[in-house]
Enzyme design. Sequence first.
Site, PDB file in Angstrom:
ATOM      1  N   HIS A 161     -15.083   2.693   1.252  1.00  7.94           N
ATOM      2  CA  HIS A 161     -15.422   3.105   2.611  1.00  7.94           C
ATOM      3  C   HIS A 161     -16.906   3.431   2.736  1.00  7.94           C
ATOM      4  CE1 HIS A 161     -11.127   4.424   3.923  1.00  7.94           C
ATOM      5  NE2 HIS A 161     -11.381   3.207   4.288  1.00  7.94           N
ATOM      6  N   HIS A 188      -3.292  -4.262   9.571  1.00  3.52           N
ATOM      7  CA  HIS A 188      -4.491  -3.433   9.774  1.00  3.52           C
ATOM      8  C   HIS A 188      -5.712  -4.324   9.571  1.00  3.52           C
ATOM      9  CE1 HIS A 188      -7.317  -0.186   9.290  1.00  3.52           C
ATOM     10  NE2 HIS A 188      -7.179  -0.004   7.996  1.00  3.52           N
ATOM     11  N   GLU A 223      -8.880  -3.505   8.686  1.00  2.00           N
ATOM     12  CA  GLU A 223      -9.951  -3.148   7.754  1.00  2.00           C
ATOM     13  C   GLU A 223      -9.991  -4.188   6.628  1.00  2.00           C
ATOM     14  OE1 GLU A 223      -9.929   0.983   6.655  1.00  2.00           O
ATOM     15  OE2 GLU A 223     -12.082   0.927   6.232  1.00  2.00           O
ATOM     16  N   ASP A 238     -10.436  -4.418   3.495  1.00  4.19           N
ATOM     17  CA  ASP A 238      -9.760  -4.370   2.191  1.00  4.19           C
ATOM     18  C   ASP A 238      -8.346  -4.947   2.278  1.00  4.19           C
ATOM     19  OD1 ASP A 238      -9.476  -2.011   3.779  1.00  4.19           O
ATOM     20  OD2 ASP A 238      -8.567  -0.950   2.101  1.00  4.19           O
ATOM     21  N   HIS A 268      -4.765   4.470  10.210  1.00  3.91           N
ATOM     22  CA  HIS A 268      -5.875   5.303  10.625  1.00  3.91           C
ATOM     23  C   HIS A 268      -6.882   4.584  11.529  1.00  3.91           C
ATOM     24  CE1 HIS A 268      -8.987   3.936   7.468  1.00  3.91           C
ATOM     25  NE2 HIS A 268      -7.941   3.154   7.347  1.00  3.91           N
ATOM     26  N   ASP A 274      -1.888   1.395   4.998  1.00  2.00           N
ATOM     27  CA  ASP A 274      -2.603   2.478   4.315  1.00  2.00           C
ATOM     28  C   ASP A 274      -1.762   3.749   4.126  1.00  2.00           C
ATOM     29  OD1 ASP A 274      -5.161   1.442   3.718  1.00  2.00           O
ATOM     30  OD2 ASP A 274      -5.817   1.703   5.779  1.00  2.00           O
ATOM     31  N   TYR A 315      -6.147  11.211  -1.426  1.00  2.00           N
ATOM     32  CA  TYR A 315      -6.126  10.156  -0.397  1.00  2.00           C
ATOM     33  C   TYR A 315      -5.838  10.762   0.973  1.00  2.00           C
ATOM     34  CZ  TYR A 315      -4.506   5.522   1.364  1.00  2.00           C
ATOM     35  OH  TYR A 315      -4.308   4.350   2.048  1.00  2.00           O
ATOM     36  N   HIS A 349      -2.085   0.378  -0.803  1.00  2.00           N
ATOM     37  CA  HIS A 349      -2.888   0.800  -1.956  1.00  2.00           C
ATOM     38  C   HIS A 349      -1.981   1.531  -2.942  1.00  2.00           C
ATOM     39  CE1 HIS A 349      -6.786  -0.057  -0.156  1.00  2.00           C
ATOM     40  NE2 HIS A 349      -6.467   0.651   0.901  1.00  2.00           N
TER      41      HIS A 349
HETATM   42 FE1  FEO Z   1      -7.884   1.291   6.216  1.00  2.00          FE
HETATM   43 FE2  FEO Z   1      -7.112   0.426   3.062  1.00  2.00          FE
HETATM   44  O1  FEO Z   1      -7.972   0.264   4.672  1.00  2.00           O
END
Ligand code: FEO
Length: 405
Positions: free
Chosen positions: A23, A79, A81, A83, A145, A164, A192, A225
Site C-alpha cells: 500500500h 475488488h 485494487e 494486488d 475497503h 480482502d 491486518y 490474502h
Molecule cells: Fe484492497 Fe488486497 O487489496
Amino acid sequence: MTVQIAKDVYWVGAVDWEVRNFHGHTYHTHRGTSYNAYLIVDDHITLVDTVMPGFEDEMLRHIAEIVDPARIDYLVANHGELDHSGAIPAVLARAPQATLVHSKRGVDSFGKYFPNGWKRLMVGTGDTLALGHKTLAFLEAPMLHWPDSMFTYIPEDRLLLPNDAFGQHLASAHRFTDEVEPAILWDEARKYFGNILVPFSKLIVRKVEEVQQMGLQIETIAPSHGLIWRKDPLQIVQQYVRWSSGETQPRALVVYETMWGSTADIARAILEGLTEAGVEAELFAVPQTDHTTVVGALLEAKGVLVGSATHNRRPLLNITALVEDMIGLRPVNKIGAAFGSHGWGGGAVPVLEKGLNEAGIEVVQDGLALTWRPTPEERAQAVAFGRAFGERIKESYGGSTNRTD
Ligand code: FEO
C-alpha cells in the site's frame, strides 16, 4: 501448487515471500503475503480474483495445471485494487471471450484502471450467476475497503470469497489457517485489521448483520490474502465484530521517539508506573519499531501514551507520522496522554495531544513536559504519571485488569 478448497474449486494464486512494504509503504508486511485467486471448474469455468502484477505467470501456471486458461468464461473481480485486479489483462489476453464481472460501484475504479473493450457484467447484491452445477451469489461490500469491494458466495459449497476481508498478510507453504501456528496467524490477522479495517468498523458490524439476516451458511471463508478459514470459519467473523466494537484489554502502549535519550528515560519511568498500577504495558521506540507493528498492537490496547523530544517546536518526524496514521485510522474506544523532554521552549507535547484528540483518542490527563535530562524527582513524577494513567485504565474496567472477553 494448486489446492482444492471445495469440490471443483481450487486455489490458483501466488505467494509473495519477499514483499515487506505494501500500500505504498503504508503497511509493513513482516511475513510477506499471498494473492489468492480461485478457479471454479463447472460448465462455465470461472476465475475469482487475480494476483499482483508480476505474478501473472505463476497464477496462469497454476490454472493450467487444472484447465487451459483460454477456457475461462467468467473472470469475477471482487475488488479493483491492483494486488487483485493487476493480472486481469493477462487472463483476458489468454481468454478474450471471457466476461469480466465486477460490482456496479466498480464502474469508476475498473473503468479507469482498465478502459479496455472487454465484455463486462456489473452485478449488485442479490444478483446471481449460474455456472452449471454451482451458482455465484454477489454481495456488495462498499468501503470494505474500497467502494468497488464485493463478496462472492457459492451456496452449493457454503463458500464465501470475501476478497480482502478476513485476510492476513502472511506468506506460507500452507493454504489453511489450521495448518499454521495460531499465534502467528492471529498476530497477522490483528495487524491486518488494525492497520486497514479500523476506519470501517461500523460498516463491518452492519455487513456481518446483513450476512446473518440473509441466512448464509458458511463452511469456508477464502480471503484474497493469507490463509483460508475452513475450521470454525466464523471465529474470524466473531473476532471482527469484537474488534469493530472497540473491545479492548486493560493494556497500555508507551510509544516514543527520543533525541538524546531523555524522552526514552521518561518513557521507561512511565512504563514502571503502569506496571506498579498492575496494568500490562509495552514500550515501543520509533522508528526502531515500524508503525504497522505499533498500530497492530494498539487495536486491543485501551491506552496509548505518546512521547517525543521537541525539535523546532514540534514532535520528531517519525512519531508525527505515527500520530498521523492514528488520525487516519481513528481507533475506537481509546484513552491517551502525551509526554516528552525539551531543552527550551518546548512544543511537542501539546502537538501530540492535539493529534490524539484528532484521532478520537480521549486525552485523560495533562501532558508531562520535562526539560533536558529528568532529575530523580522528575523521574518519580513520570512514574506517578504512568501510575495515574494505569489507574484510569483500571477504572474503565471497573477497577479490575481482567480481560473483557
Ligand atoms: Fe484492497 Fe488486497 O487489496
